[in-house]
Every structure is written in C-alpha cells, then in structure tokens.
Design a protein around this motif. Structure first.
Motif, PDB file in Angstrom:
ATOM      1  N   ILE B 102       0.853  -1.195   0.000  1.00  0.00           N
ATOM      2  CA  ILE B 102       0.000   0.000   0.000  1.00  0.00           C
ATOM      3  C   ILE B 102       0.892   1.250   0.000  1.00  0.00           C
ATOM      4  O   ILE B 102       0.698   2.173  -0.793  1.00  0.00           O
ATOM      5  CB  ILE B 102      -0.932   0.009   1.230  1.00  0.00           C
ATOM      6  CG1 ILE B 102      -1.931  -1.157   1.134  1.00  0.00           C
ATOM      7  CG2 ILE B 102      -1.670   1.338   1.363  1.00  0.00           C
ATOM      8  CD1 ILE B 102      -2.726  -1.420   2.396  1.00  0.00           C
ATOM      9  N   ARG B 103       1.929   1.240   0.875  1.00  0.00           N
ATOM     10  CA  ARG B 103       2.840   2.389   0.946  1.00  0.00           C
ATOM     11  C   ARG B 103       3.541   2.627  -0.390  1.00  0.00           C
ATOM     12  O   ARG B 103       3.760   3.758  -0.797  1.00  0.00           O
ATOM     13  CB  ARG B 103       3.872   2.175   2.060  1.00  0.00           C
ATOM     14  CG  ARG B 103       3.402   2.723   3.409  1.00  0.00           C
ATOM     15  CD  ARG B 103       4.556   2.860   4.378  1.00  0.00           C
ATOM     16  NE  ARG B 103       5.073   1.572   4.791  1.00  0.00           N
ATOM     17  CZ  ARG B 103       4.573   0.861   5.805  1.00  0.00           C
ATOM     18  NH1 ARG B 103       3.562   1.353   6.517  1.00  0.00           N
ATOM     19  NH2 ARG B 103       5.074  -0.302   6.121  1.00  0.00           N
ATOM     20  N   ALA B 104       3.874   1.531  -1.082  1.00  0.00           N
ATOM     21  CA  ALA B 104       4.574   1.674  -2.361  1.00  0.00           C
ATOM     22  C   ALA B 104       3.618   2.005  -3.505  1.00  0.00           C
ATOM     23  O   ALA B 104       4.037   2.143  -4.649  1.00  0.00           O
ATOM     24  CB  ALA B 104       5.332   0.375  -2.668  1.00  0.00           C
ATOM     25  N   GLY B 105       2.321   2.082  -3.188  1.00  0.00           N
ATOM     26  CA  GLY B 105       1.351   2.403  -4.232  1.00  0.00           C
ATOM     27  C   GLY B 105       1.006   1.229  -5.118  1.00  0.00           C
ATOM     28  O   GLY B 105       0.315   1.372  -6.123  1.00  0.00           O
ATOM     29  N   ARG B 106       1.470   0.024  -4.750  1.00  0.00           N
ATOM     30  CA  ARG B 106       1.180  -1.167  -5.548  1.00  0.00           C
ATOM     31  C   ARG B 106      -0.251  -1.644  -5.281  1.00  0.00           C
ATOM     32  O   ARG B 106      -0.851  -2.315  -6.103  1.00  0.00           O
ATOM     33  CB  ARG B 106       2.166  -2.291  -5.209  1.00  0.00           C
ATOM     34  CG  ARG B 106       3.621  -1.914  -5.372  1.00  0.00           C
ATOM     35  CD  ARG B 106       4.112  -2.130  -6.764  1.00  0.00           C
ATOM     36  NE  ARG B 106       4.050  -3.531  -7.140  1.00  0.00           N
ATOM     37  CZ  ARG B 106       3.757  -3.951  -8.360  1.00  0.00           C
ATOM     38  NH1 ARG B 106       3.475  -3.066  -9.293  1.00  0.00           N
ATOM     39  NH2 ARG B 106       3.747  -5.236  -8.642  1.00  0.00           N
ATOM     40  N   VAL B 107      -0.742  -1.352  -4.070  1.00  0.00           N
ATOM     41  CA  VAL B 107      -2.122  -1.682  -3.718  1.00  0.00           C
ATOM     42  C   VAL B 107      -2.825  -0.376  -3.380  1.00  0.00           C
ATOM     43  O   VAL B 107      -2.305   0.421  -2.604  1.00  0.00           O
ATOM     44  CB  VAL B 107      -2.176  -2.629  -2.504  1.00  0.00           C
ATOM     45  CG1 VAL B 107      -3.587  -2.682  -1.922  1.00  0.00           C
ATOM     46  CG2 VAL B 107      -1.700  -4.025  -2.886  1.00  0.00           C
ATOM     47  N   VAL B 108      -3.971  -0.139  -4.000  1.00  0.00           N
ATOM     48  CA  VAL B 108      -4.761   1.046  -3.680  1.00  0.00           C
ATOM     49  C   VAL B 108      -6.105   0.584  -3.121  1.00  0.00           C
ATOM     50  O   VAL B 108      -6.858  -0.111  -3.786  1.00  0.00           O
ATOM     51  CB  VAL B 108      -4.973   1.935  -4.925  1.00  0.00           C
ATOM     52  CG1 VAL B 108      -5.809   3.158  -4.560  1.00  0.00           C
ATOM     53  CG2 VAL B 108      -3.625   2.352  -5.504  1.00  0.00           C
ATOM     54  N   LEU B 109      -6.363   0.951  -1.878  1.00  0.00           N
ATOM     55  CA  LEU B 109      -7.617   0.549  -1.245  1.00  0.00           C
ATOM     56  C   LEU B 109      -8.716   1.517  -1.632  1.00  0.00           C
ATOM     57  O   LEU B 109      -8.482   2.722  -1.761  1.00  0.00           O
ATOM     58  CB  LEU B 109      -7.454   0.549   0.280  1.00  0.00           C
ATOM     59  CG  LEU B 109      -6.435  -0.421   0.871  1.00  0.00           C
ATOM     60  CD1 LEU B 109      -6.350  -0.225   2.383  1.00  0.00           C
ATOM     61  CD2 LEU B 109      -6.798  -1.859   0.551  1.00  0.00           C
ATOM     62  N   ASP B 126       4.526  -9.958  -6.073  1.00  0.00           N
ATOM     63  CA  ASP B 126       5.767  -9.188  -5.920  1.00  0.00           C
ATOM     64  C   ASP B 126       6.824 -10.011  -5.188  1.00  0.00           C
ATOM     65  O   ASP B 126       8.011  -9.988  -5.545  1.00  0.00           O
ATOM     66  CB  ASP B 126       5.492  -7.881  -5.162  1.00  0.00           C
ATOM     67  CG  ASP B 126       4.753  -6.861  -6.041  1.00  0.00           C
ATOM     68  OD1 ASP B 126       4.634  -7.112  -7.262  1.00  0.00           O
ATOM     69  OD2 ASP B 126       4.306  -5.832  -5.507  1.00  0.00           O
ATOM     70  N   ALA B 127       6.399 -10.734  -4.161  1.00  0.00           N
ATOM     71  CA  ALA B 127       7.349 -11.554  -3.395  1.00  0.00           C
ATOM     72  C   ALA B 127       7.905 -12.676  -4.262  1.00  0.00           C
ATOM     73  O   ALA B 127       9.099 -12.992  -4.207  1.00  0.00           O
ATOM     74  CB  ALA B 127       6.670 -12.128  -2.153  1.00  0.00           C
ATOM     75  N   ILE B 128       7.045 -13.264  -5.087  1.00  0.00           N
ATOM     76  CA  ILE B 128       7.492 -14.337  -5.983  1.00  0.00           C
ATOM     77  C   ILE B 128       8.565 -13.813  -6.939  1.00  0.00           C
ATOM     78  O   ILE B 128       9.592 -14.450  -7.162  1.00  0.00           O
ATOM     79  CB  ILE B 128       6.291 -14.932  -6.758  1.00  0.00           C
ATOM     80  CG1 ILE B 128       5.420 -15.771  -5.813  1.00  0.00           C
ATOM     81  CG2 ILE B 128       6.754 -15.766  -7.945  1.00  0.00           C
ATOM     82  CD1 ILE B 128       4.105 -16.244  -6.414  1.00  0.00           C
TER      83      ILE B 128
END
Lengths: 425, 307
Positions: B102-109, B126-128
């Motif tokens: 969320i902080r990196a903007g990869r997830v937007v709630l 992303d972890a994979i």
C-alpha cells in the motif's frame, strides 16, 4: 451410533478413490450429489445455495448436479469440463471421487481421473442402454488398469423400474466386456439417482433387486493401493544429507514405496547402476519402522556408501527389471498440438527424466469401433500403440504388473506441457 | 530405540494415506524445483504443512524458506504463534506485507476499511518476483470451494501469476510436472485431498500446537447477516448493533475483516474434531465474509494470482 461418534474416529477401512464416468446427461453429477446428500456430506449452506439457484432457473426439484459443476464456464454451458474432486466419509472409509466429464473431447480428463482410481462407476442410462460412450469409457477404465468396475444402470424411474431392462443391459454389457477381456470385477446395480433408490438407501421401488446398493459396493471394494503383494519398487525422490555436526554421516534416501514392501536387512539393488547393498534402517520422520509397505513415504538408510540420487530406483535384489533404452507402450495423446513419428519429448518415469524420441506409431485405436486404425499422426485424445527410443536407460515394469512403475508421462520441452500419458507393454 | 509397529498390508488408515501422499508431493517439490517457498500463516492448514515438511525432510533442514504474506489485519495471537513456530523449527521465515504494498502504491484501497484479502495477490506476486520463486507450497484444500475442487496438486501459473482453469496441465498417476520457464511458477497443494475434518483429526493425532483462538474463548461480537462478527478496532460495531460476549472459536484465522468465528464451547482438540464431524455449515459458509458475493468469486481471484 451417533454421527459424531461414527465420524470423529479416523476411518478404519482406509481410503478408496473412485471415478464416475458416463455419457452426457447420464446423470453423473446428480448421482454424486445424491451420494453426498444421502451420506449427509452436503452441509446445509451448500444445499441452500443450490436450492436458490435451482429455483432461479425455474426447476421443480433441487438440481444436485449444481454441487459439482464448479467453473464459471461449466455453469454457463451446463456441462462439466474438468475433473472435479469430491470427498465424503462414511465413518468406516474415506472416499475421493473424481468426476470425469462425459464429452468425447474430454477423453484426456477421463484418462487423468482413471489413472489414480481404484474403482470406476460407469453410468448407463436405462432408456438408452450400452452406448458408444459406455464402451469407450469401459475400454479406457480397463486400459488404465482400474481393477473394479461398477455399472450403475441409472434412471430406472424412467423405465418403470423394469427388471427386464436391467437384465438386458447387463447381458449387453457382459457380451461387450468379454470382447475387451474384462471378465472379473464387474458389478451391476440398478438405481435412480434422482429418486435415491439403491444409491445409499434401498428405496421402495426396486424390490426385485437383492444385491448390494452402490454405497455397499463401494464399502466392500478392496482398499486403496493394495499393491503390497507386488515387487518392491522405490523411486528415490530426494537425498537427505543434513551435513550437521549431529548428523554428520546421515544419508537418507527418501521416497514412497510404490509397490511391495521392504524391511531392514533386505538386499536391495540400485537401478540403473545395478549396485547391491542392504537396507540398514527404515524411518518415518524420527520413528524406525520394522517394515514399509506400498503407499508409505519413508526414508531408507543403506549399509554401504553406494551412489544413489534422485531418479534412481531401489528394488529387491534379484527382482530387478531390465534397464532398457526402448519402450513399447500404449499412449494417450493429451495435447492440442498433434505429434508425428520422430517427435522429441522428455519422458518422466517415476522420478527419472530422460530425453526420448517417438520412434514409431504402430496404430491408433478407433474408440468407436475399438479396432486398430492407421496412425500417421497423433491428435488430442488419441490412444495409440507406439515405441519410444530413450537417450538413457530406464528400469521399466510392464504396466499390467505395476501401475506405478509401468506408467510414464511425456513432456514437451519447449512448452513444458504434459503432452501424453504412457503405459508400458 | 523402540520399533514402531507397522500396519498390516493394505490397511493404511486414511490419515496415514493422506500423510504419505502429502510427503510425496513435498519431496517432489524439493526434487523438481530450484527455488520453492512454503506459505506459512500460522493457520491450521499451514501448521499441518510444517508437520508434513518435518516428516519429509528431517533430520535435514527444509529445502525452502517459510513465507508469510501479512495483510496487516491478522490476529496478534496468530502472528506470535507464527514467529515462535518458525524459531522452534529453526527455519527461515520471510514476511512480506500488504502494508508495504500500500505504501509503495502497488495496492490502492477503495476505503481504509476495505478487506485486504484479495490484495494479498499483489504482495504475493511481488514476493514471488523478488525472491525468484518457481514454486509456492500452500495449504489450500479442494473441499474448501468449488473452483478449488478443480485445481491440480501442481497448479501452473503464467508470468502474470494467473490460473487458467480451462488450460490446466493433465495430472496423471503421481507423476507431477513442475517444469516452468523463468518468471512462471507452480502453486503446490500437498493437502489438496484433505477435508476440514481430516485436518483436525491430523492435528489431534499429531498433537500439534495451534494458536489459542482456534479454541473456544469469550469474545465481544455482533450478529450481522447470519455471521458473528468479532468487535475489534478494525471491525467496530455499527450504530444500532448490540455487542454481546459469546463463547466462540475460529474455524479459519485469515484477515480480521473477513473472518468470522462460530459459537462453540469446544476447548480441546477432541471436542473440535467432534464438532467438525457434525457441523451443518461449510467452513467458508460459516466463517468467510468475502466469498459470498458471487458463485465465482474464488475462481476470479485465482485467475488474478490469488492462492
């Protein structure tokens, strides 16, 4: 006995994997729904969900087939595309059902589901009798080595529960089965999946039938992986070498006993190298075993420091199959991309992978006529007799002798797809 | 050392059979994959996976790290358990969090209270990529959900992490095919053939430790749409809702915002097994607040890379 007492104890009679197959509209999904419903394996909320859907579609009764059709496309088209797995337990035994689609183009899914099944339930519509698709599925079940067949003559409610219809279908089926060489292990049961007669409950409509219900047949079938009678076969999956201070010299060969059994002290041979040694110890986690039998995943410690790695096969000394670089096999082609003679593939047998060439296509089996047909190429769902040349030897059993070590798959090295299933002749 | 008696031929109990199959699957991952990880959340299914991994690989180390995708909305008891268990096993635990995505903007709630359950997919993918994983071992079971019932034990995912239900690799005998190209991966489900009852029977048989919230405890809840919703800072009572204190246990311990407990007084494993054997509600039906939007919501999420 109360349900709670009956079910909370581990199933004493182990586990049975069975396959259900039949033509389109034979009522397979309904039969599975009936088995789940009458063994109280469907929970209330799942039942409510399909009741809602049935009502929305304007159906009078609950459509039990909605329980098994899981994918969006299947619900949209009202057909089963892929093998679905369902589970139920009677308290004495746990069951894994593989529900194979009936459409001709999904023969490959039928073969897939059959490969791990101990029993096949073949559905026949009482109104239609033995059809091409019935013959095809019976042939495939037999080909893949399923030891027990149950022919379930369904929709008896639509033929007035007539014993004559049932007897005629039984006679037709037996005549055809004899031609395939199926002589033992076929059972017949008349039933109505819709009304529930002879599935779990006997019902009141088939008083002339004195034999077991479908569930009784399942309960009585020999348990899963009864392969302990066979020769000891242990494909090595992984070598455990902790190399820690505490376990400095520990070298454990891990894998699953695919057939037969083994005990400490047994003389064993490593294939394909041929070296012999003895079993020093058998371990399941940290517990030493006096014996390991087919189906058990264990760790084997050997007396001597022989060279063993993943892909090798441990067998009892004196019972070794001859390593070979040529295999004759029955192949089921699974890929949409057809194959010609000369095609190069990767062959996986047990834990061993070798490069292979499809050397010769002897013939294709015409599944409608169950006759040999010429084979210039292999298309999806084709069953064919072939020979393969291998870059390195494999220690192969005949499929008829051992399902686990007589089987292989072919992989396309470019796409990594599994393109064929093979059974060694 | 005492020699353990073995079962006579062909009477492996169903738990022994399921255990042997799962161990076989784990060893195939070790044998075929270059860079696998085992997803461990502290939940009951992944607790079974850790036990199975011990049986598959001890006295050696696990040939993979443990990975947890933390939504940031987990029960503290479960996270404490997760960390302790990994330390006891002396295995490496990698945690990647949706919070960071969320902080990196990869997830937007859509809104701050939105369930983060489906957003795990982004963090997982992303972890994979970051860890260059070619296989992820998970504790999903086919009995959980209709789309899961159609999934392979070794389930191929394309470079976007997507599952294509119409184009799955045929899986024959126990000849699993874990081959992938760079960027692709397989999801591997060793307990595919287990039911919720099998899991509890196995935990009871193996005397496995589980987070305390699986046992009955008193907790403030509100009743909402047929489910018990725990009252927490993330899930406060809505105006007009009556907060009650009820004896409950969790059947599943996922994201706080979408996991509900059931009413129960079962405070031993034997009682949980007995309750599970006679329940009339499926695990997801009773406890998941996010799967009921449509018949296909799990299938849709899996196509997007969800576990």
């Amino acid at each position: 006995m109360l349900a709670a007492e009956r079910l909370s104890a581990p199933a004493a009679d182990g586990l049975l994997r069975f396959l259900t197959c039949g033509s389109v509209d034979d009522g397979k999904s309904t039969l599975i729904g009936r088995l789940l419903l009458d063994t109280r394996s469907i929970l209330a909320d799942a039942l409510h969900a399909i009741e809602r859907t049935s009502r929305r579609r304007g159906l009078e009764a609950v459509d039990l087939s909605l329980l098994t059709d899981g994918l969006q496309a299947e619900r949209e088209q009202g057909i089963t595309i892929d093998v679905a797995h369902r589970y139920f337990s009677t308290g004495t035994r746990k069951y894994i059902i593989a529900d194979a689609p009936g459409h001709e183009q999904y023969t490959r899914n039928m073969v897939t589901a059959a490969s791990t099944a101990d029993l096949a339930v073949i559905l026949v519509d009482a109104r239609k009798g033995v059809l091409t698709q019935t013959r095809r599925h019976s042939y495939l079940a037999h080909l893949v080595g399923i030891p027990h067949l149950v022919v379930a003559v369904n929709k008896m409610d639509l033929v007035g529960y007539s014993p004559d219809v049932f007897e005629r279908i039984r006679a037709d089926y037996l005549a055809f089965a004899a031609k395939l060489g199926i002589r033992d292990g076929v059972h017949f049961v008349p039933l109505s999946a819709l009304a529930g007669d002879m599935v779990v409950e006997r019902g009141a409509n088939l008083p002339w039938y004195q034999g077991p219900t479908l569930l009784e047949l399942l309960e009585e079938a020999p348990p899963a992986r009864d392969a302990s009678q066979g020769r000891f076969r242990f494909p090595v999956q992984w070598v455990c070498r902790p190399q820690t201070l505490e376990h400095h010299d520990f070298r454990g060969y891990t894998g699953r006993v695919e057939s037969g059994e083994v005990r400490p002290g047994d003389a064993v041979q490593v294939l394909p190298s041929g070296q012999t040694t003895r079993v020093k110890q058998l371990l399941l986690h940290d517990a030493p075993l006096a014996r390991a039998c087919a189906g058990q995943s264990v760790t084997i410690l050997l007396e001597d420091a022989v060279d063993v790695s993943r892909g090798d096969l441990l067998v009892r000394a004196g019972e070794a199959p001859e390593p070979t670089r040529k295999l004759d096999a029955t192949l089921c082609w699974l890929s949409e991309r057809p194959a010609q003679a000369g095609r190069r593939v990767l062959l996986r047998h047990g834990t061993r992978e070798v490069r292979a060439t499809l050397a010769e296509l002897a013939y294709r089996v015409d599944l409608a006529e169950l006759a040999e047909a010429p084979a210039a190429a292999l298309g999806m769902n084709d069953i064919a007799r072939v020979s393969l040349r291998l870059a390195q030897p494999v220690a192969a059993d005949r499929y008829a002798d051992s399902r686990a070590t007589g089987a292989f798959i072919l992989i396309d090295e470019a796409t990594n797809d599994t393109v064929a299933a093979g059974m060694i002749l | 050392m005492a020699v353990v008696p073995t079962y006579p031929a062909s009477t492996l109990s169903h738990l022994d059979w399921l255990e042997a199959e799962a161990i076989h699957v784990l060893r195939e991952v070790a044998g075929q994959c270059a860079s696998p990880a085992l997803l461990f959340s502290g939940g009951k299914d992944s607790i079974c996976l850790l036990r199975l991994a011990e049986k598959a690989f001890r006295p050696g180390r696990f040939p993979f790290p443990l990975l947890h995708i933390d939504t940031g909305h987990n029960y503290p008891e479960v996270l404490a358990f997760r960390d302790r268990r990994a330390a006891e096993l002396r295995e490496r635990l990698v945690v990647r969090s949706v919070e960071d995505s969320i902080r990196a903007g990869r997830v937007v709630l859509k809104h701050p209270q939105e369930s983060r359950n489906k957003h795990q997919s982004v963090t997982l993918l992303d972890a994979i990529a970051e860890l260059e994983l070619d296989a992820c071992i998970g504790g999903a079971r086919r009995d959980e959900e209709k789309a899961r019932a159609k999934e392979r034990v070794f389930s191929f995912r394309d470079e976007f992490g997507g599952w294509d239900p119409k184009n799955q690799r045929p899986e024959l005998w126990s000849l699993y095919n874990a081959r992938v190209h760079k960027g692709e991966n397989v999801r591997v489900f060793p307990i595919s053939n287990w039911t919720e009852l099998d899991v509890w029977q196995y935990i009871a048989r193996e005397r496995l430790e589980i987070p305390s919230i699986y046992f009955a405890h008193r907790r403030p809840v509100v009743r909402r749409a047929g489910a018990l919703v725990p009252v927490t800072p993330l899930t406060p009572a809505r105006p007009g809702e009556a907060v009650e204190e009820v004896s409950v246990r969790f059947r599943t311990v996922g994201d706080i915002t979408c996991t509900a407990p059931v009413e129960s007084t079962a405070d031993t494993l034997a009682e949980i097994v007995a309750e599970t054997a006679t329940t009339t509600i499926t695990e997801r039906g009773a406890t998941r607040l996010d799967d009921q939007t449509s018949d296909a919501s799990m299938e849709q999420r899996k196509k997007e890379g969800y576990f």
